[in-house]
Design a protein around this motif. Sequence first.
Motif, short mmCIF file in Angstrom:
data_model
loop_
_atom_site.label_atom_id
_atom_site.label_comp_id
_atom_site.label_asym_id
_atom_site.label_seq_id
_atom_site.Cartn_x
_atom_site.Cartn_y
_atom_site.Cartn_z
N UNK A 141 -0.95 11.55 0.11
CA UNK A 141 0.40 12.10 -0.01
C UNK A 141 1.36 11.06 -0.57
N UNK A 142 1.20 9.83 -0.16
CA UNK A 142 2.03 8.73 -0.66
C UNK A 142 1.86 8.57 -2.17
N UNK A 143 0.60 8.64 -2.64
CA UNK A 143 0.33 8.47 -4.06
C UNK A 143 0.90 9.63 -4.86
N UNK A 188 6.59 1.70 -14.52
CA UNK A 188 5.54 0.78 -14.10
C UNK A 188 5.97 -0.10 -12.95
N UNK A 189 7.21 -0.52 -12.96
CA UNK A 189 7.71 -1.34 -11.83
C UNK A 189 7.69 -0.53 -10.54
N UNK A 190 8.06 0.74 -10.62
CA UNK A 190 8.02 1.60 -9.45
C UNK A 190 6.59 1.78 -8.95
N UNK A 191 5.66 2.00 -9.88
CA UNK A 191 4.26 2.18 -9.50
C UNK A 191 3.68 0.90 -8.91
N UNK A 192 4.04 -0.25 -9.46
CA UNK A 192 3.53 -1.51 -8.93
C UNK A 192 3.97 -1.71 -7.48
N UNK A 193 5.21 -1.40 -7.20
CA UNK A 193 5.71 -1.50 -5.82
C UNK A 193 4.92 -0.58 -4.90
N UNK A 194 4.68 0.65 -5.35
CA UNK A 194 3.91 1.59 -4.53
C UNK A 194 2.45 1.18 -4.44
N UNK A 195 1.88 0.66 -5.52
CA UNK A 195 0.48 0.24 -5.52
C UNK A 195 0.25 -0.85 -4.49
N UNK A 226 -5.71 4.50 -8.47
CA UNK A 226 -4.51 4.08 -7.75
C UNK A 226 -4.68 4.32 -6.25
N UNK A 227 -5.21 5.49 -5.92
CA UNK A 227 -5.41 5.88 -4.52
C UNK A 227 -6.32 4.91 -3.78
N UNK A 228 -7.28 4.33 -4.52
CA UNK A 228 -8.27 3.43 -3.91
C UNK A 228 -7.98 1.96 -4.19
N UNK A 229 -6.76 1.66 -4.62
CA UNK A 229 -6.35 0.27 -4.88
C UNK A 229 -7.16 -0.38 -6.00
N UNK A 230 -7.60 0.41 -6.97
CA UNK A 230 -8.29 -0.10 -8.15
C UNK A 230 -7.26 -0.22 -9.27
N UNK A 257 7.51 8.25 -10.49
CA UNK A 257 7.37 7.62 -11.80
C UNK A 257 7.74 8.61 -12.90
N UNK A 258 7.31 9.86 -12.76
CA UNK A 258 7.64 10.84 -13.78
C UNK A 258 9.14 11.10 -13.84
#
Length: 264
Positions: free
Chosen positions: A40-42, A18-25, A94-98, A49-50
């Motif tokens: 591609x980034x997402x 989740x910390x990794x995803x938050x940084x990417x988000x 995630x892709x749309x910043x939701x 994350x996996x």
Amino acid sequence: MARSAILNVMVSAATKAGRSLTKDFNEVENLQVSRKGPADFVSKADLRAEQIIFAELQKARPTYAFLMEEGGEVAGTDGQHRWIVDPLDGTTNFLHSIPLFAVAIALERANEIVAAVIYNPVLDELYTAEKGGGTWLNDRKRLRVAGRKSLADAVVCTGIKTQGTANDSLQLRQLAHINPAVAGIRRSGSIAMDMAWLAAGRYDALWEAGLAPWDVAPGMLMVKEAGGFVTDYAGSPGSVWNGQIVAGNETLQPALLKELKPIQ
């Protein structure tokens, strides 16, 4: 709530991912204006994350097998245990910043789901469940499904991709039939969050089909441990393998199922 050793392992893996995803988000919004776009980034964020989850869980329980959305199956050696992993449920959000997405992990033991974690790192909501131990939010609040008795008072959720497949066409017919019978229908874009919110009493019932095991496994245990009921469209006990779920409390689940059965 005092977590078991196995839940500690799962929570550690989910929160690290989740910390990794938050940084990417936090980077996605900046990429929305780029010519290439953030897709591609997402995809790379999902895979990263996996890989974090896989490394954490394998280090803690090296004999367990895996079934992962991105990485597929990895054999284990004990023959009894398997991790079922969705590193990013709600990729389009995630892709749309939701900020409605989650890390979802379930543990299967002898063909039965016995522990689950769903974690939304942006909302900082950690849902955990273990067979016989209830469903909990952030280790503090034990959850129960909502107690409403009438579909007319219920907020129900589903998932519709509307991409022209037979399943999507079926769900649109179901939607048209069920919409007048309920107080409202929601579509969040994350089945893991939908089932966690059903367990928390935020939604009253849900239905969806075309689901993968990693979509269903964590949330199904959470709903059951929060006092809910889960079946497939035929009314058989809910399985992570048939891709269909109808869920709710003891009154609304059968009522929703009755509404769905004539729509084929």
